[in-house]
Design an enzyme around this catalytic site. Structure first.
Site, mmCIF file in Angstrom:
data_model
loop_
_atom_site.group_PDB
_atom_site.id
_atom_site.type_symbol
_atom_site.label_atom_id
_atom_site.label_comp_id
_atom_site.label_asym_id
_atom_site.label_seq_id
_atom_site.Cartn_x
_atom_site.Cartn_y
_atom_site.Cartn_z
ATOM 1 N N LYS A 153 77.748 -29.910 61.716
ATOM 2 C CA LYS A 153 78.525 -29.304 60.685
ATOM 3 C C LYS A 153 78.043 -28.856 59.666
ATOM 4 C CE LYS A 153 82.316 -30.657 62.012
ATOM 5 N NZ LYS A 153 83.984 -30.144 62.827
ATOM 6 N N ARG A 154 77.397 -28.153 59.795
ATOM 7 C CA ARG A 154 76.153 -27.722 58.833
ATOM 8 C C ARG A 154 75.683 -28.675 57.405
ATOM 9 N NH1 ARG A 154 76.471 -24.947 63.748
ATOM 10 N NH2 ARG A 154 76.419 -23.699 64.482
ATOM 11 N N ALA A 165 75.981 -26.961 53.837
ATOM 12 C CA ALA A 165 77.189 -26.287 53.659
ATOM 13 C C ALA A 165 78.404 -26.535 52.845
ATOM 14 C CB ALA A 165 78.118 -26.028 55.200
ATOM 15 N N LEU A 172 80.674 -29.742 50.423
ATOM 16 C CA LEU A 172 81.827 -30.504 50.266
ATOM 17 C C LEU A 172 81.936 -30.450 52.139
ATOM 18 C CD1 LEU A 172 83.010 -32.405 48.543
ATOM 19 C CD2 LEU A 172 85.391 -30.470 48.850
ATOM 20 N N LEU A 190 85.069 -30.273 54.060
ATOM 21 C CA LEU A 190 86.095 -29.289 53.201
ATOM 22 C C LEU A 190 87.192 -30.112 54.136
ATOM 23 C CD1 LEU A 190 85.039 -25.677 52.903
ATOM 24 C CD2 LEU A 190 85.585 -27.224 51.372
ATOM 25 N N GLY A 229 77.954 -27.706 47.355
ATOM 26 C CA GLY A 229 77.520 -28.965 47.106
ATOM 27 C C GLY A 229 76.571 -29.077 47.520
ATOM 28 N N GLU A 273 74.588 -27.553 45.015
ATOM 29 C CA GLU A 273 73.783 -28.376 44.151
ATOM 30 C C GLU A 273 73.339 -29.898 43.746
ATOM 31 O OE1 GLU A 273 79.034 -29.117 44.246
ATOM 32 O OE2 GLU A 273 79.034 -28.662 41.439
ATOM 33 N N GLU A 329 83.303 -21.077 46.154
ATOM 34 C CA GLU A 329 84.079 -22.821 45.499
ATOM 35 C C GLU A 329 85.647 -22.004 45.108
ATOM 36 O OE1 GLU A 329 81.291 -23.355 45.144
ATOM 37 O OE2 GLU A 329 80.972 -25.509 44.675
ATOM 38 N N ARG A 337 87.695 -20.974 47.456
ATOM 39 C CA ARG A 337 88.368 -22.449 48.656
ATOM 40 C C ARG A 337 89.340 -22.351 48.196
ATOM 41 N NH1 ARG A 337 85.817 -20.301 52.480
ATOM 42 N NH2 ARG A 337 83.393 -20.202 52.888
ATOM 43 N N GLY A 395 81.587 -29.642 42.158
ATOM 44 C CA GLY A 395 82.523 -31.206 41.574
ATOM 45 C C GLY A 395 81.034 -31.872 41.731
HETATM 46 C C1 1HE Z 1 82.290 -27.241 57.840
HETATM 47 C C2 1HE Z 1 81.074 -26.839 56.804
HETATM 48 C C3 1HE Z 1 81.994 -27.704 55.629
HETATM 49 C C4 1HE Z 1 81.265 -26.079 58.518
HETATM 50 N N1 1HE Z 1 83.003 -28.329 55.468
HETATM 51 N N2 1HE Z 1 83.337 -28.601 57.666
HETATM 52 N N3 1HE Z 1 81.208 -24.526 51.774
HETATM 53 C C5 1HE Z 1 81.561 -23.984 52.163
HETATM 54 O O1 1HE Z 1 82.996 -22.533 52.005
HETATM 55 C C6 1HE Z 1 80.469 -23.644 53.186
HETATM 56 C C7 1HE Z 1 81.937 -22.757 54.683
HETATM 57 N N4 1HE Z 1 80.651 -22.858 55.593
HETATM 58 C C8 1HE Z 1 80.353 -21.614 56.007
HETATM 59 O O2 1HE Z 1 80.544 -20.286 55.405
HETATM 60 C C9 1HE Z 1 79.443 -21.236 57.736
HETATM 61 O O3 1HE Z 1 79.897 -23.070 57.964
HETATM 62 C C10 1HE Z 1 77.883 -21.441 57.317
HETATM 63 C C11 1HE Z 1 77.337 -19.994 56.327
HETATM 64 C C12 1HE Z 1 77.381 -22.615 56.285
HETATM 65 C C13 1HE Z 1 77.616 -21.976 58.627
HETATM 66 O O4 1HE Z 1 78.259 -20.553 59.262
HETATM 67 P P1 1HE Z 1 77.592 -20.598 61.497
HETATM 68 O O5 1HE Z 1 78.071 -19.801 61.393
HETATM 69 O O6 1HE Z 1 75.846 -21.888 60.844
HETATM 70 O O7 1HE Z 1 78.263 -21.866 61.157
HETATM 71 P P2 1HE Z 1 80.119 -22.393 61.777
HETATM 72 O O8 1HE Z 1 80.343 -22.291 63.277
HETATM 73 O O9 1HE Z 1 80.709 -21.677 60.596
HETATM 74 O O10 1HE Z 1 80.387 -24.267 61.487
HETATM 75 C C14 1HE Z 1 79.865 -24.487 62.640
HETATM 76 C C15 1HE Z 1 81.002 -26.275 62.080
HETATM 77 O O11 1HE Z 1 80.512 -26.590 61.373
HETATM 78 C C16 1HE Z 1 82.268 -25.730 61.829
HETATM 79 O O12 1HE Z 1 83.058 -26.629 62.806
HETATM 80 P P3 1HE Z 1 83.622 -26.757 64.368
HETATM 81 O O13 1HE Z 1 84.453 -27.875 64.603
HETATM 82 O O14 1HE Z 1 84.147 -25.664 64.340
HETATM 83 O O15 1HE Z 1 82.167 -26.407 65.185
HETATM 84 C C17 1HE Z 1 82.859 -25.774 60.466
HETATM 85 O O16 1HE Z 1 84.289 -25.859 60.756
HETATM 86 C C18 1HE Z 1 82.023 -26.673 60.324
HETATM 87 N N5 1HE Z 1 81.715 -26.515 58.587
HETATM 88 N N6 1HE Z 1 80.771 -25.770 57.219
HETATM 89 C C19 1HE Z 1 83.418 -29.230 56.977
HETATM 90 N N7 1HE Z 1 81.841 -27.000 54.477
HETATM 91 C C20 1HE Z 1 80.915 -31.552 44.905
HETATM 92 S S1 1HE Z 1 82.430 -29.894 45.346
HETATM 93 C C21 1HE Z 1 81.637 -28.639 46.318
HETATM 94 C C22 1HE Z 1 82.706 -27.568 46.667
HETATM 95 C C23 1HE Z 1 81.648 -27.459 47.542
HETATM 96 O O17 1HE Z 1 80.882 -27.325 48.701
HETATM 97 S S2 1HE Z 1 82.912 -25.810 47.956
HETATM 98 C C24 1HE Z 1 81.565 -24.871 49.374
HETATM 99 C C25 1HE Z 1 82.112 -25.602 50.652
#
Ligand code: 1HE
Length: 257
Positions: free
Chosen positions: A22-23, A59, A61, A63, A106, A109, A129, A132, A137
């Site tokens: 889940k990265r 990656a 929080l 989500l 996060g 962060e 964020e 999304r 946070g």
């Molecule tokens: C996740 C998450 C996650 C990946 N929560 N499951 N963060 C984001 O908006 C970033 C979202 N993630 C991405 O843009 C990409 O995953 C990456 C650029 C980080 C990596 O890409 P990649 O091609 O290496 O991996 P992937 O195929 O996108 O992800 C692999 C799996 O991890 C996949 O799940 P699967 O069940 O389909 O295999 C994804 O759904 C899962 N995954 N990132 C849950 N973040 C305290 S407030 C903080 C607020 C934030 O952090 S907002 C930013 C959230």
């Protein structure tokens, strides 16, 4: 541990984010495990390093978990991140981060809460964020904004764009950019060096410098004098100063030599 690995290299505690499928997305249970691991590192080590297993540092929080929360649970969750990351930023030890791949939301962060960031050339940084429909946070508005500046952080959040490691260095968000695959090794070397400092000096560096940076100049200088006196009159300072005067320890290195 389900989400983290912990090993020790001499006086350095090395914490690995270990949810690569889940990265390394951070869930509530992940945060609780982080709290425990900080306690373990503080008990045994003199410095800490945080890195990510798999293709990315983090990656952000989890989500999938976030969408199920009520507003009050959301506030409490954010405050819990603040509490745990505060234990890194203003705890007992100097902390380093080794960054590669995505350092996102996060994840940035978390990286912003350590004291020194070492990124390899593969690292990229984003605050998606806005895309999304949420807000930072985990401390970014206080910590990341201080590193890169509020205007740059607003740019990242509004455009959702990513920046590379060289840009992050130019923006003061990482301290070092190193070759791909070497960030952990370099961060551990730096942490090992920091671990040889007097503990009281490290504690003063971590606690006094960021606070003084937030103070008015005159107040900051007053606090600096108190901290200087507090550290200089310690028995360890006397021993270390004598070691230098008696030529028992090395000089400061000259990078031009
Ligand atoms: C996740 C998450 C996650 C990946 N929560 N499951 N963060 C984001 O908006 C970033 C979202 N993630 C991405 O843009 C990409 O995953 C990456 C650029 C980080 C990596 O890409 P990649 O091609 O290496 O991996 P992937 O195929 O996108 O992800 C692999 C799996 O991890 C996949 O799940 P699967 O069940 O389909 O295999 C994804 O759904 C899962 N995954 N990132 C849950 N973040 C305290 S407030 C903080 C607020 C934030 O952090 S907002 C930013 C959230």
């Amino acid at each position: 541990m389900d989400y983290l690995t912990l090993e020790f290299s001499g006086d350095v505690g090395i914490v690995g984010l270990n949810r690569p499928s889940k990265r390394n997305a951070i869930s509530d249970a992940f945060i609780e495990e982080f709290d425990d691991v900080i306690t373990q590192v503080e008990a045994k080590a003199k410095a800490g390093v945080i890195h990510g297993h798999g293709p990315h540092f983090c990656a952000g929080l989890d989500l999938a978990e976030h969408v199920k929360k009520t507003p009050f649970e959301g506030v409490q969750g954010s405050r819990r991140w603040h509490q745990v990351f505060a234990r890194i930023q203003r705890g007992k030890l100097p902390w380093f981060a080794a960054l590669h791949g995505a350092v996102v939301g996060g994840g940035l962060e978390l990286a912003s809460s350590v004291h020194v960031r070492v990124a390899d050339k593969t690292a990229f940084f984003a605050l998606p964020e806005g895309q999304r429909g949420i807000f930072v946070g985990g401390g970014a508005s206080a910590r990341t904004a201080r590193l890169m500046g509020v205007s740059r952080m607003m740019d990242l959040m509004m455009t959702g764009r990513s920046i590379d490691a060289d840009t992050a260095e130019r923006w003061g968000t990482v301290n070092y950019v190193v070759d791909a695959g070497t960030a952990l090794e370099e961060a551990v070397k730096m942490a090992a060096k920091a671990a040889t400092n007097a503990e009281l000096s490290n504690y003063a560096i971590i606690h006094a410098l960021p606070r003084i940076n937030d103070m008015a100049t005159d107040d900051g200088l007053w606090v600096e004098s108190l901290i200087a006196s507090f550290t200089q009159t310690s028995p360890e300072a006397e021993a270390r100063l004598n070691a230098f005067l008696e030529k028992r320890v090395g000089k400061v290195s000259n990078p031009n030599a």
